[in-house]
Write an enzyme that holds these catalytic residues in place. Structure first.
Site, PDB file in Angstrom:
ATOM      1  CB  CYS A 142      -0.680   0.013   1.246  1.00  0.00           C
ATOM      2  SG  CYS A 142      -2.572   0.830   0.806  1.00  0.00           S
ATOM      3  CE  LYS A 172      -4.832   9.338   5.904  1.00  0.00           C
ATOM      4  NZ  LYS A 172      -3.917  10.474   6.027  1.00  0.00           N
ATOM      5  CB  SER A 201      -1.879   6.327   6.210  1.00  0.00           C
ATOM      6  OG  SER A 201      -2.182   7.811   6.002  1.00  0.00           O
ATOM      7  CG  HIS A 244       1.609   2.462   4.593  1.00  0.00           C
ATOM      8  ND1 HIS A 244       2.054   2.722   3.507  1.00  0.00           N
ATOM      9  CD2 HIS A 244       0.315   2.915   4.375  1.00  0.00           C
ATOM     10  CE1 HIS A 244       1.311   3.239   2.621  1.00  0.00           C
ATOM     11  NE2 HIS A 244       0.228   3.483   3.019  1.00  0.00           N
ATOM     12  CD  GLU A 246       5.525   0.940   3.392  1.00  0.00           C
ATOM     13  OE1 GLU A 246       4.930   1.753   2.955  1.00  0.00           O
ATOM     14  OE2 GLU A 246       4.988  -0.146   3.809  1.00  0.00           O
ATOM     15  NE  ARG A 258       0.355  15.703   4.051  1.00  0.00           N
ATOM     16  CZ  ARG A 258       0.385  14.347   3.669  1.00  0.00           C
ATOM     17  NH1 ARG A 258       1.161  13.646   2.727  1.00  0.00           N
ATOM     18  NH2 ARG A 258      -0.764  13.820   3.892  1.00  0.00           N
TER      19      ARG A 258
END
Length: 321
Positions: A142, A172, A201, A244, A246, A258
């Site tokens: 992903c 989300k 995410s 995720h 990674e 952000r």
């Protein structure tokens, strides 16, 4: 054995400073060992950060791994210099006659679009067709003989190969979630704790109804809150990671800050900061299982199964699972 990457790739210095064993090509050539050939289709705009994350995971095994970076030609990258792409990336035309032990297809920030609306979808379909004949195992993330698909890459692979639909979530899925191993005998989760954590995410999920009706797929690990995390065909030729693993320690932190800075509606990532307090450093509690996932993939589904002569590779047969 180390990961083989160009000495001038930014990830080389970053991993060297972390005491991760990497080797430049000239030294690797002197060892007279056939390294595992891993092709990485990097669809992320933050290419250098993604290269480093994946390289870090591939380097943490006793196997010698040669990493080839692939870009799409039908989409122009805007967050990295043309010089970087020219120096370190191949196009599909340059690799389409090669064969690889493994392949990783990363995610991309286009998950709310219909797959067919993505400008490079036809090229991606061609590359996924290529992975069935020229790669032993593909890991879809992903973010060979075996292909690994990660997050949006996993969603695209599930849709293209098996017709599994994508669904928009009401909010989300953002944070670090608890997962359970469903098939502990599967080599991909060998050594996993019964319960482990992984980051998510994303704004979408894959249809659970479609997954349950797909006889070719096996759910290996899932979360009560985040849903299926790790899926595979029985033979491991196609593997899908909906999450995720990674991610670095501060990746979710950077995403959250952000969006806050842009004034976008964003919730604090769940189970990430101590006491859900963004002023505190996050807890990094998925790193060990992230490394173990990639080690198991390379060992059990790439190294131990790929023919030494890649010309003997057979096409993926989805009907066999």
């Amino acid at each position: 054995m180390p990961l083989i990457i160009p000495k001038t790739l930014p990830a080389y210095d970053a991993l060297y400073e972390e005491n991760v064993f990497v080797m430049h090509r000239e030294r690797a050539a002197s060892q007279h060992i056939r390294p595992l050939e891993i092709l990485i289709l990097n669809l992320m705009p933050t290419k250098i950060a993604t290269e480093t994350q994946i390289a870090r995971l591939l380097a943490n095994t006793p196997l010698q791994v040669h990493m080839t970076l692939l870009q799409t030609m039908s989409h122009e990258a805007t967050h990295v210099s043309a010089a970087h792409l020219e120096a370190f990336y191949k196009t599909f035309d340059e690799v389409k006659h090669n064969r690889y032990d493994g392949m990783i297809i990363t995610g991309a920030p286009v998950e709310t679009m219909d797959f067919e609306q993505v400008d490079y979808w036809p090229e991606l379909c061609e590359i996924m067709d290529f992975s069935e004949t020229n790669v032993y195992s593909t890991l879809h993330v992903c973010w060979g003989y075996s292909t690994l698909h990660v997050c949006w890459g996993a969603q695209a692979g599930l849709y293209y190969h098996y017709g599994i639909r994508k669904e928009l979530l009401p909010a989300k899925m953002f944070g670090v979630f608890e997962h359970r191993v469903i098939r502990p005998s599967n080599p991909l989760v060998r050594g996993f704790d019964e319960v482990f954590y992984a980051p998510h995410s994303r704004h979408t999920a894959m249809s659970r109804e479609d997954i349950d009706h797909c006889s070719a797929l096996r759910i290996l690990a899932e979360s009560d809150e985040a849903g299926p995390f790790l899926m595979s065909t029985e033979n491991g030729r196609q593997i899908f990671v909906i999450g995720h693993p990674e991610y670095d320690k501060y990746t979710l932190d950077a995403e959250y800050k952000r969006d806050v800075a842009k004034g976008l509606p964003i919730a604090v990532p769940k189970n990430y900061y101590p006491n859900d307090d963004p002023s505190q450093p996050p807890l990094f509690r998925w790193r060990a299982h992230a490394h173990l996932l990639y080690e198991n993939w390379l060992n059990y589904y790439v190294y131990q199964n790929t023919p030494y002569d890649l010309g003997e590779m057979q096409r993926v047969k989805h009907s066999e699972g």
